[in-house]
Scaffold this motif. Structure first.
Motif, mmCIF file in Angstrom:
data_model
loop_
_atom_site.group_PDB
_atom_site.id
_atom_site.type_symbol
_atom_site.label_atom_id
_atom_site.label_comp_id
_atom_site.label_asym_id
_atom_site.label_seq_id
_atom_site.Cartn_x
_atom_site.Cartn_y
_atom_site.Cartn_z
ATOM 1 N N GLN A 78 0.840 -1.188 0.000
ATOM 2 C CA GLN A 78 0.000 0.000 0.000
ATOM 3 C C GLN A 78 0.877 1.240 0.000
ATOM 4 O OE1 GLN A 78 -3.750 -0.330 0.128
ATOM 5 N NE2 GLN A 78 -2.757 -2.098 -0.831
ATOM 6 N N HIS A 79 0.780 1.999 -1.078
ATOM 7 C CA HIS A 79 1.514 3.260 -1.184
ATOM 8 C C HIS A 79 0.550 4.366 -1.586
ATOM 9 C CE1 HIS A 79 5.189 0.597 -1.713
ATOM 10 N NE2 HIS A 79 5.469 1.344 -0.666
ATOM 11 N N GLY A 80 0.886 5.607 -1.214
ATOM 12 C CA GLY A 80 -0.004 6.722 -1.521
ATOM 13 C C GLY A 80 -1.351 6.527 -0.855
ATOM 14 N N TRP B 250 -0.272 -1.468 6.635
ATOM 15 C CA TRP B 250 0.010 -2.600 5.743
ATOM 16 C C TRP B 250 1.452 -3.057 5.928
ATOM 17 C CZ3 TRP B 250 3.477 -4.102 2.120
ATOM 18 C CH2 TRP B 250 3.213 -5.346 1.528
ATOM 19 N N HIS B 251 2.396 -2.102 5.922
ATOM 20 C CA HIS B 251 3.803 -2.468 6.064
ATOM 21 C C HIS B 251 4.102 -3.031 7.451
ATOM 22 C CE1 HIS B 251 4.295 -0.226 2.266
ATOM 23 N NE2 HIS B 251 5.395 -0.932 2.107
ATOM 24 N N ARG B 252 3.381 -2.609 8.473
ATOM 25 C CA ARG B 252 3.567 -3.208 9.806
ATOM 26 C C ARG B 252 3.239 -4.692 9.751
ATOM 27 N NH1 ARG B 252 1.762 -0.055 15.091
ATOM 28 N NH2 ARG B 252 3.846 0.793 14.666
ATOM 29 N N PRO C 280 11.010 10.232 5.714
ATOM 30 C CA PRO C 280 12.187 9.762 4.990
ATOM 31 C C PRO C 280 11.977 8.519 4.111
ATOM 32 C CG PRO C 280 12.277 8.940 7.237
ATOM 33 C CD PRO C 280 11.027 9.793 7.136
ATOM 34 N N HIS C 281 10.788 7.897 4.133
ATOM 35 C CA HIS C 281 10.661 6.575 3.503
ATOM 36 C C HIS C 281 11.085 6.542 2.027
ATOM 37 C CE1 HIS C 281 8.273 3.796 0.985
ATOM 38 N NE2 HIS C 281 8.831 2.917 1.796
ATOM 39 N N ASP C 282 10.428 7.350 1.188
ATOM 40 C CA ASP C 282 10.670 7.257 -0.258
ATOM 41 C C ASP C 282 12.113 7.615 -0.618
ATOM 42 O OD1 ASP C 282 8.031 6.600 -0.633
ATOM 43 O OD2 ASP C 282 7.429 8.533 -1.459
ATOM 44 N N VAL D 23 14.831 7.503 1.147
ATOM 45 C CA VAL D 23 15.816 6.499 1.564
ATOM 46 C C VAL D 23 15.829 5.335 0.568
ATOM 47 C CG1 VAL D 23 16.391 4.784 3.345
ATOM 48 C CG2 VAL D 23 15.869 7.148 4.000
ATOM 49 N N HIS D 24 14.638 4.937 0.107
ATOM 50 C CA HIS D 24 14.596 3.898 -0.931
ATOM 51 C C HIS D 24 15.469 4.286 -2.134
ATOM 52 C CE1 HIS D 24 11.866 0.578 -0.081
ATOM 53 N NE2 HIS D 24 11.134 1.409 0.632
ATOM 54 N N SER D 25 15.240 5.500 -2.650
ATOM 55 C CA SER D 25 15.949 5.916 -3.866
ATOM 56 C C SER D 25 17.440 6.114 -3.620
ATOM 57 C CB SER D 25 15.331 7.204 -4.415
ATOM 58 O OG SER D 25 14.002 6.966 -4.812
ATOM 59 N N ILE E 274 17.967 -5.288 3.170
ATOM 60 C CA ILE E 274 17.994 -4.047 3.949
ATOM 61 C C ILE E 274 16.619 -3.399 3.985
ATOM 62 C CG2 ILE E 274 18.607 -2.378 2.116
ATOM 63 C CD1 ILE E 274 20.072 -2.507 5.704
ATOM 64 N N PHE E 275 15.750 -3.755 3.029
ATOM 65 C CA PHE E 275 14.383 -3.211 2.984
ATOM 66 C C PHE E 275 13.718 -3.304 4.357
ATOM 67 C CE2 PHE E 275 9.858 -3.843 2.836
ATOM 68 C CZ PHE E 275 9.356 -3.054 1.833
ATOM 69 N N TYR E 276 13.846 -4.486 4.969
ATOM 70 C CA TYR E 276 13.064 -4.762 6.181
ATOM 71 C C TYR E 276 13.620 -3.994 7.382
ATOM 72 C CZ TYR E 276 11.317 -8.061 2.845
ATOM 73 O OH TYR E 276 10.773 -8.583 1.696
ATOM 74 N N HIS F 157 15.011 -0.937 6.983
ATOM 75 C CA HIS F 157 14.522 0.422 6.700
ATOM 76 C C HIS F 157 13.071 0.549 7.169
ATOM 77 C CE1 HIS F 157 13.250 4.011 4.690
ATOM 78 N NE2 HIS F 157 12.849 3.454 3.560
ATOM 79 N N HIS F 158 12.247 -0.431 6.810
ATOM 80 C CA HIS F 158 10.845 -0.342 7.214
ATOM 81 C C HIS F 158 10.653 -0.513 8.705
ATOM 82 C CE1 HIS F 158 8.082 0.620 4.001
ATOM 83 N NE2 HIS F 158 9.080 0.273 3.222
ATOM 84 N N GLY F 159 11.588 -1.230 9.362
ATOM 85 C CA GLY F 159 11.539 -1.291 10.826
ATOM 86 C C GLY F 159 11.649 0.104 11.417
HETATM 87 CU CU LIG Z 1 9.281 0.971 1.479
#
Ligand SMILES: [Cu+2]
Length: 516
Positions: A80-82, A89-91, A210-212, A214-216, A247-249, A251-253
């Motif tokens: 779920q984005h935007g 959802w990410h939790r 910072p989410h988006d 940091v991804h980029s 590393i995604f997980y 970052h999302h933590g």
């Molecule tokens: Cu993400």
């Protein structure tokens, strides 16, 4: 027993036990075939999958096993984005992944209380990629470390992976509304009221920053791509590949932790009480949020069930508010309010924001390519006077909430999700924007833009809309007596020059005022 998620940089070594066991768990998941819902590929595809891109990057074999049709319907392409569902959802996604890794860890003889570490790039000297993710070798020197992925290029796309801390922000933590207005004003801490939203157009404040970014920054783009005009993205740069990178997980933590830090101030910060948020999209006939758990169990959840982590059997080692947390009181002091009254006003709950009003617009259908792009935004004189009046009144009358100002980059389209740029206001032509830090409105990234640009059944390909609060820059202009102008100049400075082939365009730049 509650599981404790800890800062990856404070575990006591590059390969401290929780990291080593994470690597072993990832390795176990990677050894499973794609059609196993607890495999690494399957979990990544729950977030999002583009089979062509996966194949180009070496993560998909079209002749190998693929998930069943039923599993695809239930689980795949779910992120779920935007959307105001971004955080819950990410939790749930992290809880599922963590349970699958823990199950593998325990079967390998590891600790039963293993928990996912998080990466807090804001911590002192913690902006670099944690070393265990940066080497192809295990600690014993053997070279199949599953935490290492070659397709991770960093903010300069040169292989040096770190988060540029001067280009990330915790401004979202100052929001007192979870849900954004969707009318050009604040995008809210948690995003806009949407249905099931696999690639929504307007990202909430914490999602954008910072989410988006940091991804980029972490993902970057492959500098050795055969076509330099169309470089392949790093895994983290694109929502359809991000879940493949371990590393995604972490970052999302950190994003999940910041949500809990925000909730730690309940007088002003509360999750939505709206039934559509609490019950999720399944309650109105859309897809449910579902994760495959160990042993073939399907776990279905709603946002309301996940809002309070004390009911979810895990804790974070640190929920202290970040030191750079924005405070209403600081803003009021800057505007000339006495310290005592600023502190009193800044500590009380703010009124719900009123609807936003267009202050100015410009930059219609502008193309962004090369090292910079700029546009003039013509201001409406009458609306500008309202802003000035509100800021002036803040210093002298007991009005706690002067106008906030938001810059919207509307309908941003493009093909390269790793694109990131900084937005400056009123830097004189020909001048180096780096010399004007007070004019920096913020940095944004186009994470999700490719999917939102392509037309599909759910979407007409409207691109994404980026909402950036520029209140502080406007306050500075006001205090310097420079807000009395017919237009503002907006300059976009990409992290790396944007190739023509990225086809980055902006539908319109608009600026809104929002009062309380
Ligand atoms: Cu993400």
């Amino acid at each position: 027993m509650a599981f404790t998620r800890r800062n990856v940089w404070a575990l006591g070594g590059d390969w401290a036990d929780p990291i080593l066991w994470y690597a072993r768990g990832v390795k176990a998941m990677k050894s499973r075939p794609f059609n196993d819902p607890t495999s690494w590929q399957f979990y990544a595809a729950i977030h999002g999958i583009d089979p062509n891109l996966w194949q180009q990057l070496g993560y998909f074999d079209p002749n190998g096993p693929t998930p069943s049709d039923a599993d695809v319907k239930t689980y795949i392409d779910q992120c779920q984005h935007g959307s105001w569902y971004f955080l819950p959802w990410h939790r749930g996604y992290l809880l599922g992944l963590e349970a699958v890794i823990r199950d593998a860890v325990v079967k390998l003889g590891g600790p039963a209380d293993w928990a996912l570490p998080y990466w807090n790039y804001f911590g002192p000297n913690q902006a670099a990629l944690p070393p265990a993710f940066n080497s192809p070798n295990w600690p014993d020197g053997n070279g199949d470390n599953p935490l290492f992925v070659p397709q991770r290029y960093g903010p300069n796309s040169d292989g040096n992976v770190f988060v540029p801390v001067n280009r990330i922000s915790l401004a979202a933590m100052g929001d007192t509304e979870y849900t954004g207005s969707g009318d050009g004003g604040s995008a809210g801490f948690g995003g806009l009221d949407t249905g099931f939203s696999h690639n929504g157009d307007t990202h909430g404040d914490l999602e954008s920053q910072p989410h988006d970014v940091v991804h980029s920054y972490v993902g970057g783009e492959d500098p050795q791509s055969p076509d330099p005009q169309n470089p392949l993205p790093g895994l983290m740069s694109d929502p359809d590949t991000a879940g493949l990178d371990p590393i995604f997980y972490l970052h999302h933590g950190n994003i999940d932790r910041l949500w809990e830090v925000w909730r730690g101030n309940p007088t002003s910060n509360q999750d939505p009480s709206d039934a559509n948020w609490l019950n999720g999209p399944a309650a109105v006939g859309d897809r449910a949020f579902a994760m495959p758990m160990p042993g073939g169990v399907q776990w279905t959840y709603t946002p309301g069930q996940l809002s309070n982590i004390s009911q979810l059997n895990y804790v974070y080692d640190d929920l202290s508010p970040p030191s750079q947390m924005p405070r209403v009181a600081n803003r009021l002091r800057r505007l000339g309010v006495t310290a005592a009254r600023a502190d009193a006003s800044g500590s009380t709950a703010m009124a719900a924001p009123s609807s936003a009003e267009l202050l100015g617009a410009g930059g219609q259908n502008m193309r962004v390519s090369g090292a910079q792009a700029s546009a003039s935004v013509a201001l409406n004189a009458a609306v500008r006077q309202k802003v000035t009046a509100s800021l002036t009144a803040a210093a002298t009358s007991p009005q706690p909430n002067p106008d906030r100002i938001f810059l919207n980059l509307e309908n941003v389209r493009g093909l390269h999700d790793a694109t990131a740029f900084s937005v400056y206001i009123n830097v004189p032509d020909g001048e180096d924007p780096e010399k004007y830090p007070d004019h920096l409105a913020g940095s944004v990234s186009l994470f999700g833009v490719r999917k939102a640009t392509m037309a599909n059944q759910a979407h007409a390909g409207n691109g994404i809309t980026l909402v950036l609060e520029i209140t502080q820059v406007i306050d500075t202009l006001h205090l310097a007596g420079k807000l009395d102008a017919a237009q503002l100049h907006v300059r976009l400075v990409p992290m790396r020059p944007v190739p023509e082939a990225a086809q980055v365009s902006i539908g319109r730049i608009s600026i809104y005022r929002q009062g309380a």
